[in-house]
Write an enzyme that holds these catalytic residues in place. Structure first.
Site, short mmCIF file in Angstrom:
data_model
loop_
_atom_site.label_atom_id
_atom_site.label_comp_id
_atom_site.label_asym_id
_atom_site.label_seq_id
_atom_site.Cartn_x
_atom_site.Cartn_y
_atom_site.Cartn_z
N ASN A 260 0.80 -1.24 0.00
CA ASN A 260 0.00 0.00 0.00
C ASN A 260 0.83 1.28 0.00
OD1 ASN A 260 0.79 -0.33 2.64
ND2 ASN A 260 -1.22 0.07 3.54
N GLU B 78 5.21 -3.92 11.68
CA GLU B 78 3.91 -3.25 11.73
C GLU B 78 2.96 -4.11 10.92
OE1 GLU B 78 0.84 -1.50 10.47
OE2 GLU B 78 2.13 0.01 9.53
N CYS C 97 -3.21 0.52 6.98
CA CYS C 97 -3.20 -0.11 8.32
C CYS C 97 -3.92 0.79 9.31
CB CYS C 97 -1.77 -0.30 8.80
SG CYS C 97 -0.75 -1.12 7.62
O1 G3P Z 1 -0.82 1.00 6.01
C1 G3P Z 1 0.41 1.54 6.31
C2 G3P Z 1 0.37 2.48 7.45
O2 G3P Z 1 1.66 2.77 7.84
C3 G3P Z 1 -0.52 3.69 7.24
O3 G3P Z 1 0.13 4.86 6.94
O4 G3P Z 1 0.28 7.24 6.40
O5 G3P Z 1 -1.77 5.99 5.77
O6 G3P Z 1 -1.34 6.50 8.14
P1 G3P Z 1 -0.72 6.22 6.81
#
Ligand code: G3P
Length: 496
Positions: free
Chosen positions: A169, A264, A298
């Site tokens: 992603n 993560e 995430c």
């Molecule tokens: O899904 C990966 C995670 O690190 C989300 O990142 O920048 O969308 O909060 P962000």
């Protein structure tokens, strides 16, 4: 266009090469891995299917290069990182185009990802110069029974070879969030990109190549997880693993050797909405938090826990905004684009069907064409439904109506995940109490969960991860403390 201009050398025929020893190479396997465009569902690109023998050679080169890199002055390491960041930003358009085609990320967001990655690399360089340029000085007479006969100097030393495995992603951003800290700290780096996103990663690696990093310091191996996945993560030459992704991370943590792990692994981020919340703000954040990049984050809002008394009003506001979301291809910068694969779309559909069978209220009609799933708000979700607990990684947001704040906190904490959560209320005292009670790595007050800005600490509890990320934490994690103790024949005191 991918593989053209300064990126010409990274492709031969229709297969992108892998990167090792400062060169782009074809795998001796003669095989390739196809990358399916989520929108067209046809093969967009092909990458090398590297062999275990090639992985061995990559790690060997990486080990040799690291020894020299660790002796390179910190300011020089920083200078090269700044250079790579500038080159990456200069070539944001072709790299973003790969993201559009490989992972169906909306065009504008794809450009943002590359620019954000350049900024992240530069910040790593600056932070590294600050925090790696200093250590500690301790004296022995602060501990009972000791005279002042020992002086201890500590410094941070690199770990060696860091293996970075980013997810589909954010293939570029979550790769550089590992590469930047690893390199500034004096480590070498082996990158294993996700299959979807591999070509964007290879372009990003070429930017590091063009910046002039030493031969062998950065490598990028592509291939089938079944062939080289375990081989890499269990390789005795790897000294640290930084992984972002799903359940695979749990398997890696069980198989990896005695090396530091940074992991993560997803979340089921809860959004707790109190009676006094600004419902317009909440609705806007549910849209941004739940539906951006079609929920494939995430940190997406993955369950809304709203007080019954304001639930109708909130659902109405969210529905009005869902109706305005543009659904379609990433090239047209639509809000909702196809999810990454057919299997992912099937999984999301399974969650929707389960919720339907068990009586959830569908605020919109469920609609799917290929990998494209229309945004869906599910009201009156109950704990017996899979969607109440599982991560859809798609554009579906469940709403659970609660009759007390405690019920909301209980649902949040009953999850096996604990990445982030958020609370909407105008009462700062309640916000603090709820934040303290939520078992998640971060709680956002009056905003949707998010990892950024990229220098903030980012960590999950329980199955959401191991360790903490964010630039400073990652640099620290990719180093070890080394002490030198001077033993004096007699106590010595520095006099004023
Ligand atoms: O899904 C990966 C995670 O690190 C989300 O990142 O920048 O969308 O909060 P962000």
């Amino acid at each position: 266009m991918a593989g053209t201009g300064v990126f010409e050398e990274i492709i031969e025929g229709d297969v992108f090469k892998y990167y090792t020893d400062g060169e782009w190479k074809k795998s001796a396997s003669g095989k390739s891995v196809a990358i399916i465009n989520p929108t067209t569902r046809t093969t967009q690109y092909k990458v090398q299917a590297c062999t275990q023998e090639e992985v061995n050679k990559v790690i060997e080169s990486s080990k040799i290069a690291q020894k020299q890199w660790a002796k390179t002055p910190l300011w020089k390491r920083a200078e090269l990182l700044h250079k790579a960041a500038a080159i990456l930003k200069e070539h944001k358009a072709p790299i973003a185009d790969c993201l559009v085609k490989e992972i169906a990320k909306p065009a504008k967001d794809s450009v943002t990802e590359v620019v954000r990655s350049g900024d992240l690399i530069s910040y790593c360089a600056e932070e590294g110069v600050r925090i790696l340029g200093e250590g500690k000085f301790l004296v022995s007479d602060s501990f009972p029974g000791n005279e002042r006969t020992k002086y201890c100097l500590t410094s941070k030393i690199p770990l060696g070879v860091v293996l970075a495995i980013p997810p589909f992603n954010y293939p570029v951003n979550l790769a550089v969030s590992k590469i930047g800290p690893a390199l500034i700290a004096g480590n070498s780096l082996v990158l294993k990109p996700p299959t979807q996103g591999a070509v964007a990663c290879l372009h990003m690696v070429q930017c590091f190549h063009l910046a002039g990093f030493p031969t062998g310091l950065i490598s990028c191996v592509t291939g089938k997880g079944s062939e080289i996945g375990d081989f890499l993560t269990m390789h005795p030459g790897v000294n640290c693993i930084s992984f972002t992704g799903g359940d695979t991370g749990i398997a890696i943590s069980k198989k990896a050797g005695m090396v530091p792990l940074q992991m993560e692994l997803g979340g089921k981020d809860a959004c707790i909405v109190l009676e006094d919340a600004d419902l317009d703000l909440v609705a806007a954040n549910i849209i941004k938090g739940g539906f951006s990049y079609s929920g494939q984050r995430c940190t997406a809002v993955k369950v809304v826990l709203v007080m019954e008394s304001v639930a109708d009003a909130l659902v109405e506001k969210v529905n009005a905004k869902v109706a305005k979301l543009k659904v379609g291809p990433p090239e047209e910068d639509c809000d909702i684009t196809p999810v990454v694969s057919e299997s992912s779309a099937n999984f999301i559909e399974g969650l929707a069907k389960d919720a339907k069978t068990k009586g959830a209220t569908f605020c919109q009609e469920y609609k799917r064409e290929g990998n494209l799933i229309w945004p869906l708000l599910l009201d009156n979700v109950r704990p017996d439904m899979r969607i109440a607990w599982e991560e859809p990684f798609g554009p579906i947001v469940p709403v659970i109506r609660i009759s007390s704040v405690e019920e909301g906190i209980h649902h949040c904490n009953a999850s096996n995940f604990g990445l982030q959560g958020c609370v909407f209320t105008k009462d700062i005292n309640k916000a603090i109490l709820i934040s303290d009670a939520m078992e998640t790595g971060t709680v956002q007050i009056n905003s949707a969960p998010a990892r950024g800005p990229d220098h903030f600490p980012f960590q999950g509890l329980k199955d959401s991860g191991i360790g903490s990320q964010g630039i400073t934490n990652s640099i620290n994690m990719m180093t070890k403390i080394k002490s030198t103790v001077f033993n004096l024949p007699t106590p010595s005191y520095t006099m004023g």
